[in-house]
Design an enzyme around this catalytic site. Structure first.
Site, PDB file in Angstrom:
ATOM      1  N   GLU A  50      -9.721  -2.005   5.623  1.00  8.95           N
ATOM      2  CA  GLU A  50     -10.360  -1.672   6.890  1.00  8.95           C
ATOM      3  C   GLU A  50     -11.628  -2.501   7.080  1.00  8.95           C
ATOM      4  OE1 GLU A  50      -8.572  -0.096   8.771  1.00  8.95           O
ATOM      5  OE2 GLU A  50      -8.136   1.977   8.210  1.00  8.95           O
ATOM      6  N   ASP A  77       0.820  -1.208   0.000  1.00 13.44           N
ATOM      7  CA  ASP A  77       0.000   0.000   0.000  1.00 13.44           C
ATOM      8  C   ASP A  77       0.857   1.263   0.000  1.00 13.44           C
ATOM      9  OD1 ASP A  77       0.918  -0.555   2.572  1.00 13.44           O
ATOM     10  OD2 ASP A  77      -1.060  -0.930   3.388  1.00 13.44           O
ATOM     11  N   ASP A  90      -7.471  -2.910  14.414  1.00 10.70           N
ATOM     12  CA  ASP A  90      -8.856  -3.268  14.067  1.00 10.70           C
ATOM     13  C   ASP A  90      -8.916  -4.513  13.175  1.00 10.70           C
ATOM     14  OD1 ASP A  90      -7.898  -2.336  11.655  1.00 10.70           O
ATOM     15  OD2 ASP A  90      -9.301  -0.656  11.479  1.00 10.70           O
ATOM     16  N   HIS A 108      -7.142  -5.058  10.401  1.00 14.37           N
ATOM     17  CA  HIS A 108      -6.930  -4.880   8.958  1.00 14.37           C
ATOM     18  C   HIS A 108      -5.614  -5.492   8.485  1.00 14.37           C
ATOM     19  CE1 HIS A 108      -4.987  -0.731   9.890  1.00 14.37           C
ATOM     20  NE2 HIS A 108      -4.013  -1.504   9.466  1.00 14.37           N
TER      21      HIS A 108
HETATM   22  C1  F6R Z   1       1.466  -1.455   6.123  1.00 13.80           C
HETATM   23  C2  F6R Z   1       0.166  -2.072   6.250  1.00 13.80           C
HETATM   24  C3  F6R Z   1      -0.653  -2.032   7.498  1.00 13.80           C
HETATM   25  C4  F6R Z   1       0.151  -2.282   8.770  1.00 13.80           C
HETATM   26  C5  F6R Z   1      -0.743  -2.199   9.997  1.00 13.80           C
HETATM   27  C6  F6R Z   1       0.050  -2.344  11.264  1.00 13.80           C
HETATM   28  O1  F6R Z   1       1.998  -1.664   4.838  1.00 13.80           O
HETATM   29  O2  F6R Z   1      -0.272  -2.613   5.296  1.00 13.80           O
HETATM   30  O3  F6R Z   1      -1.680  -2.978   7.409  1.00 13.80           O
HETATM   31  O4  F6R Z   1       0.748  -3.552   8.684  1.00 13.80           O
HETATM   32  O5  F6R Z   1      -1.423  -0.997  10.015  1.00 13.80           O
HETATM   33  O6  F6R Z   1       0.899  -1.251  11.416  1.00 13.80           O
HETATM   34  P1  F6R Z   1       2.073  -1.245  12.513  1.00 13.80           P
HETATM   35  O7  F6R Z   1       3.024  -2.302  12.096  1.00 13.80           O
HETATM   36  O8  F6R Z   1       2.701   0.109  12.420  1.00 13.80           O
HETATM   37  O9  F6R Z   1       1.433  -1.526  13.813  1.00 13.80           O
END
Ligand code: F6R
Length: 260
Positions: free
Chosen positions: A143, A67, A136, A138
């Site tokens: 989301e 992403d 959450d 994701h």
């Molecule tokens: C990042 C991504 C997100 C993160 C998630 C957790 O490329 O796709 O899904 O893996 O938001 O973020 P952290 O690791 O910062 O807790």
């Protein structure tokens, strides 16, 4: 689904890195799917160390990231391109032209996303997809409420994700509200999935993903339907798993078989 529970995130990352390294040794032209955020940083440190020790080479590896924030230029210090360069690509022998991150400044989001999917397909698909998990539930920026069949597209971030990610920005108002993200359906096509989860704030999401029903309300739960999904958790992130002791024994056995 295999679940490896370790005392620390460093130990979990070392074990996950061993799986990545085994793939790259077996297939030097492997296609990796990569993630950003705080979670994969210790994994990337391990991969950098393995590369510096000449145990693995990324010379022929190709990568696609999950992403990118919509509206951030690749030079922005919170863009995911910048993150990948500074946390991994600049420190290993990968060819920069073989690394792909969605263009957050693309004028036509739908066209950018379609071309991205086409390029992954042309490369033969993703061999191993690294994932983190949001508080959450994701994966990528899928989301709650994202279709489990979703493809790469423009998405809007929930207030929870904006809040979680505001720690990387000067203030919450600076966090982009939109992103380009691979879909759950796109991620499910990866041949192997390696999800990392660390810290108590991920415990509910991990329990929902592993032991909850498959639901678009926790998009990581779709991985229950994936034939080769691995979760590497630290003790805090695994704390709410009812069967964590059983998973740990089974997961370690599976990992030993993989690395034998
Ligand atoms: C990042 C991504 C997100 C993160 C998630 C957790 O490329 O796709 O899904 O893996 O938001 O973020 P952290 O690791 O910062 O807790």
């Amino acid at each position: 689904m295999e679940i490896i529970v370790c005392k620390t995130k460093e130990e979990a990352s070392r074990k996950a890195a061993a799986l990545v390294a085994a793939l790259v040794k077996k297939n030097p032209k492997a296609v990796l799917g990569l993630a950003t955020g705080s979670t994969p940083i210790p994994l990337y440190k391990e991969l950098i160390a393995l590369n510096k020790a000449k145990k693995i080479s990324f010379k022929q590896v190709r990568s696609w990231n999950l992403d990118e924030y919509w509206g951030l230029p690749p030079t922005h210090d919170q863009s995911y391109r910048y993150f990948m360069d500074t946390n991994l690509f600049d420190h290993v022998d990968i060819a920069k032209k073989s690394t792909h991150v969605l263009n957050g400044l693309a004028k036509d989001a739908a066209k950018e996303c379609a071309a991205y999917e086409k390029a992954i397909k042309a490369a033969g698909g993703i061999d191993l997809q690294v994932l983190g998990i949001g508080s959450d539930g994701h994966i990528a920026f899928n989301e709650p409420g994202s279709s489990l069949a979703s493809r790469t597209r423009l998405v809007s971030l929930t207030p929870q994700t904006v809040k979680d990610n505001s720690r990387f920005f000067k203030k919450a108002a600076d966090v982009p509200r939109y992103a380009l993200s691979m879909g759950v359906g796109s991620i499910m096509e990866a041949k192997r999935v390696v999800l990392l989860a660390f810290g108590a704030n991920k415990a509910a999401a991990v329990a929902g993903a592993v032991e909850g029903g498959v639901s678009q309300f926790c998009t990581a739960s779709a991985l229950q339907m994936h034939p080769d999904a691995w979760f590497f958790c630290d003790a805090a992130a695994a704390a709410k798993l009812k069967l964590r002791k059983y998973y740990t024994v089974r997961g370690e056995e599976a990992l030993a078989r993989e690395l034998a």
